[in-house]
Enzyme design. Structure first.
Site, PDB file in Angstrom:
ATOM      1  N   GLU A 202       4.652  51.741  46.512  1.00  0.00           N
ATOM      2  CA  GLU A 202       3.632  52.603  45.909  1.00  0.00           C
ATOM      3  C   GLU A 202       4.005  53.041  44.497  1.00  0.00           C
ATOM      4  O   GLU A 202       3.156  53.102  43.605  1.00  0.00           O
ATOM      5  CB  GLU A 202       3.394  53.852  46.770  1.00  0.00           C
TER       6      GLU A 202
ATOM      7  N   HIS B  92      18.920  62.552  21.333  1.00  0.00           N
ATOM      8  CA  HIS B  92      19.922  61.685  21.953  1.00  0.00           C
ATOM      9  C   HIS B  92      20.352  60.594  20.977  1.00  0.00           C
ATOM     10  O   HIS B  92      19.701  59.546  20.887  1.00  0.00           O
ATOM     11  CB  HIS B  92      19.331  61.041  23.208  1.00  0.00           C
TER      12      HIS B  92
ATOM     13  N   HIS C 205       1.610  61.375  58.308  1.00  0.00           N
ATOM     14  CA  HIS C 205       0.594  60.618  57.576  1.00  0.00           C
ATOM     15  C   HIS C 205      -0.613  61.470  57.178  1.00  0.00           C
ATOM     16  O   HIS C 205      -1.513  60.981  56.515  1.00  0.00           O
ATOM     17  CB  HIS C 205       0.101  59.442  58.437  1.00  0.00           C
TER      18      HIS C 205
ATOM     19  N   HIS D 245      25.778  61.224  24.309  1.00  0.00           N
ATOM     20  CA  HIS D 245      24.497  60.941  24.974  1.00  0.00           C
ATOM     21  C   HIS D 245      23.330  61.781  24.442  1.00  0.00           C
ATOM     22  O   HIS D 245      22.347  61.234  23.966  1.00  0.00           O
ATOM     23  CB  HIS D 245      24.623  61.123  26.492  1.00  0.00           C
TER      24      HIS D 245
HETATM   25  C1  LIG Z   1      13.488  60.407  36.360  1.00  0.00           C
HETATM   26  C2  LIG Z   1      14.459  61.062  35.414  1.00  0.00           C
HETATM   27  N1  LIG Z   1      15.504  61.733  35.914  1.00  0.00           N
HETATM   28  C3  LIG Z   1      16.371  62.359  35.081  1.00  0.00           C
HETATM   29  C4  LIG Z   1      16.177  62.326  33.735  1.00  0.00           C
HETATM   30  C5  LIG Z   1      17.116  63.079  32.815  1.00  0.00           C
HETATM   31  N2  LIG Z   1      17.974  62.117  32.083  1.00  0.00           N
HETATM   32  C6  LIG Z   1      17.698  61.715  30.846  1.00  0.00           C
HETATM   33  S1  LIG Z   1      18.785  60.596  30.255  1.00  0.00           S
HETATM   34  C7  LIG Z   1      19.689  60.659  31.688  1.00  0.00           C
HETATM   35  C8  LIG Z   1      20.920  59.815  31.845  1.00  0.00           C
HETATM   36  C9  LIG Z   1      20.595  58.405  31.620  1.00  0.00           C
HETATM   37  O1  LIG Z   1      21.733  57.622  31.507  1.00  0.00           O
HETATM   38  P1  LIG Z   1      21.621  56.219  30.799  1.00  0.00           P
HETATM   39  O2  LIG Z   1      20.391  55.542  31.208  1.00  0.00           O
HETATM   40  O3  LIG Z   1      22.879  55.491  31.034  1.00  0.00           O
HETATM   41  O4  LIG Z   1      21.443  56.579  29.276  1.00  0.00           O
HETATM   42  P2  LIG Z   1      22.581  56.661  28.169  1.00  0.00           P
HETATM   43  O5  LIG Z   1      23.562  57.675  28.612  1.00  0.00           O
HETATM   44  O6  LIG Z   1      23.167  55.317  28.067  1.00  0.00           O
HETATM   45  O7  LIG Z   1      21.839  57.088  26.941  1.00  0.00           O
HETATM   46  C10 LIG Z   1      19.121  61.549  32.585  1.00  0.00           C
HETATM   47  C11 LIG Z   1      19.667  61.840  33.924  1.00  0.00           C
HETATM   48  C12 LIG Z   1      15.055  61.606  33.258  1.00  0.00           C
HETATM   49  N3  LIG Z   1      14.763  61.522  31.971  1.00  0.00           N
HETATM   50  N4  LIG Z   1      14.244  60.958  34.104  1.00  0.00           N
END
Ligand SMILES: Cc1ncc(C[n+]2csc(CCOP(=O)(O)OP(=O)(O)O)c2C)c(N)n1
Length: 667
Positions: A409, A29, A471, A260
């Site tokens: 939690e 990325h 629960h 990204h």
């Molecule tokens: C809990 C979780 N859900 C989904 C992902 C997959 N994922 C990685 S980056 C991303 C998008 C994140 O967007 P942003 O925080 O704005 O990052 P940017 O595009 O600015 O690098 C997703 C959905 C993940 N790593 N963790």
């Protein structure tokens, strides 16, 4: 004539390393590191207190990259600052098997990685735990020895995840003023513009939880520095929304989701080199820029030696107590005290819920082990985690040892991870077993990082009664047992409960879940020797005469006493049944084969547990029988539910008879 190295040179070194490493790996990325390079450069060069030669310095500031997909940002920084584990070869091996430079930052993969991140939002909540650990230690040891800050970079994704709400709310409530969130406000996620899915006003959101907030241009070094200064002066936790361009410096992909999570490609990289005025080959950092970064990496050396002098100037007793605290080593007396307690339980044989028995063990442990920091997710009276020695922690009394996590939690698990990572603390906290589902993402990271965190999980079956199937956990034990490096204990009585605590505390390479009953259980163990049978994860609790067995009843927790009763019932039919208590599968599985074979025997086996069958066949074989839960539970008094679901000695005995008839023709 040499030119002075500029801010842009420093930031562009991060950008170049990030885009080139992703390109070489053909995976990763680049956008986020390129967008946040300016913020990170100002933070590391002017604010972050660290010494690259000593990543283990106890009073260093903590830096967490919650947006873990942008891992090349932190790897570039660690390399440029001169951390020993991060040479250029490591960066060239980005995302390759065995490289420190893993896909997402992994704790233990080299100095400077304070926590594993990748599941979005976890880093933010873990950073709250790191800041809380600092606040606690500061209250105990004073500014002279503990006075550091926690910085965390989050993205839109981290702030959309639910855990962020829990973490922000908790940090605001606890007034963690040394915590600074740097929000990469680039309005881009994978799908495109963040507006596709979210229209939150993040500033208002943080403000509503009691944070100090600022919005700045994340590419203006002066504005970044001023905002960080303001944050340092705020009595509240601070959030700085840094407006950035994802993939800053690239031509067509800048500001779009195309930057990204994929290699930029040769054309875009060439365009970026031109735009950023970076004429150097991939992984080639010109000496002046490398030197300037090296100076940044050594900036904290003086502060560290001053800190060391302050520590050396304290009396010997304080030095020893600080060293012991930081190391997490346990004081000598605790095990003997716990053993005396277990022996008393064995002698007095109380009928007691194991959640209460766990509370009794904690009453022995908390006065001796000052690093034990308890808590609960608003179920304190039910999970028995608070003792007379653990007073409630508040912003005015961070030195206290009981944390009211509130009904949060998921953040609770991550905050405990942060406390454990910070050092000086053995965090434990409680909720109902069924809600382990809510915090499993954090439990999983405790296990992946190998942290000593203790999860107290009570109300562990239909035995909780009237609260009903919402629960009553059924699948939760299987989920926890399927988690690598998590030890799951389900003690049968007060002695096994003490043993579970002994194991959890002695374990330094991973978390433990202690799974406890709501309902009263008889004390079955006649001995309280902590190094006895219970040390092996499973053992023959009630043998047969000369170990001649017709059947083996294997049970955990509250069902062990049912098996003991079934043994007597079977004896009246002339059937010799041995009862095996199996409180911890993971520890039992590590025992020598001969021991396991002796415990399990060669007679037909019946597994008994008020939970799903999944996993049991490794002990009972494909021909064994299982007495447990066929599906979800139901609402009703616990005794009625045990009867209804066949969790009774008579049903166990009948199952044994049927099994023997089937396998041997015995009736
Ligand atoms: C809990 C979780 N859900 C989904 C992902 C997959 N994922 C990685 S980056 C991303 C998008 C994140 O967007 P942003 O925080 O704005 O990052 P940017 O595009 O600015 O690098 C997703 C959905 C993940 N790593 N963790």
């Amino acid at each position: 004539m040499t030119q002075k190295t500029t801010h842009a040179d420093l930031a562009n070194a991060i950008r170049a390393l990030s885009m080139d490493a992703v390109e070489l790996a053909q995976s990763g990325h680049p956008g986020m590191p390129m967008g946040m390079a300016d913020v990170a450069t100002v933070l590391f060069s002017q604010f972050l207190k660290f010494d690259a030669s000593r990543p283990d310095w106890a009073d260093r500031d903590r830096f967490v990259l919650s947006a873990g997909h942008g891992s090349m940002l932190i790897y570039s920084l660690l390399h440029l600052c001169g951390y020993a584990d991060w040479d250029i070869g490591t960066l060239k091996n980005f995302r390759q098997l065995g490289s420190n430079a893993a896909g997402h930052p992994e704790f233990g993969h080299g100095g400077g990685i304070e926590t594993t991140t990748g599941p979005l939002g976890q880093g933010l909540a873990t950073a709250v735990g790191l800041a809380l650990g600092e606040a606690r230690d500061n209250a105990q040891f004073s500014d002279a020895l503990v006075n550091h800050r926690t910085y965390v970079i989050v993205g839109d994704g981290c702030l959309m995840e639910g855990i962020s709400h829990e973490a922000i709310s908790f940090a605001g409530h606890q007034k963690l003023s040394k915590l600074t969130v740097l929000f990469d406000d680039n309005t881009i996620t994978i799908d495109g513009d963040v507006g596709l899915a979210c229209s939150d006003d993040q500033i208002k959101r943080f403000e509503a939880s009691g944070w100090h907030c600022q919005a700045i241009d994340g590419h203006d070094p002066d504005a970044i520095a001023q905002a960080l200064r303001n944050a340092q002066n705020s009595p509240l936790p601070s959030m700085i929304a840094c407006k950035t361009v994802i993939g800053f410096g690239t031509d067509k992909k800048a500001g779009s989701s195309a930057a990204h999570g994929a290699p930029l490609g040769g054309t875009e990289i060439a365009a970026a080199r031109k735009k950023l005025n970076w004429a150097h080959a991939p992984f080639d950092i010109p000496e002046p820029i490398q030197n300037a970064w090296g100076t940044i990496g050594a900036r904290g050396a003086l502060k560290r030696t001053e800190w060391q002098s302050r520590l050396d100037a304290t009396d010997k007793a304080s030095q020893t107590s600080f060293a012991l605290h930081i190391s997490g080593a346990l004081p000598d007396r605790w095990e003997a005290a716990l053993e005396r307690h277990a022996q008393k339980m064995a002698e007095t044989a109380p009928k007691m819920a194991t959640r209460q028995a766990s509370g009794k063990a904690l009453e022995v442990l908390t006065p001796i082990i000052s690093g034990l920091v308890g808590g609960s997710a608003d179920l304190t009276g039910s999970v028995n985690t608070k003792t007379p020695d653990t007073l409630s922690m508040t912003p005015d009394s961070y030195q206290n040892r009981f944390i009211h996590y509130g009904v949060r939690e998921h953040a609770m698990g991550a905050i405990m991870n942060g406390l454990a990572l910070h050092g000086g603390t053995i965090p434990y906290s409680g909720t109902f077993l069924v809600f382990a589902n809510y915090m499993h993402a954090s439990i999983r990271l405790s296990a992946l990082m190998g942290l000593r965190v203790v999860y107290v999980l009570t109300h562990d079956s239909v035995g909780l009664g009237e609260d009903g199937p919402t629960h009553q956990p059924v699948e939760t034990l299987a989920m926890l047992r399927a988690t690598p490096n998590l030890n799951v204990y389900r003690p049968a009585d007060a002695v096994e409960a003490a043993e579970s605590w002994a194991h959890a505390l002695k374990r330094t390479d991973g978390p433990t879940a202690i799974v406890l009953s709501r309902q009263g259980l008889p004390t079955l163990r006649k001995d309280g020797a902590l190094k006895g049978y219970g040390d092996r994860g499973g053992y023959i609790l009630r043998p047969t005469d000369k170990d001649a067995r017709d059947v083996t009843l294997i049970a955990t927790g509250s069902e062990v006493s049912l098996a003991v009763e079934a043994q007597a019932e079977l004896a009246s039919y002339g059937i010799r049944a041995a009862v095996v208590s199996l409180p911890c599968w993971e520890v039992f599985d590590q025992q020598p084969k001969a021991y396991r074979a002796q415990v399990l025997g060669s007679a037909p086996c019946i597994g008994i547990e008020a939970a799903s069958e999944l996993g049991w066949h490794k002990y009972i074989g494909k021909d064994g029988a299982f007495v447990g839960m066929p599906g979800f539970g139901a609402s009703g008094p616990a005794p009625d539910l045990f009867e209804y679901f066949g969790l009774t000695p008579t049903h166990i005995a009948n199952t044994a008879k049927a099994l023997l008839k089937q396998t041997k023709g015995t009736s």
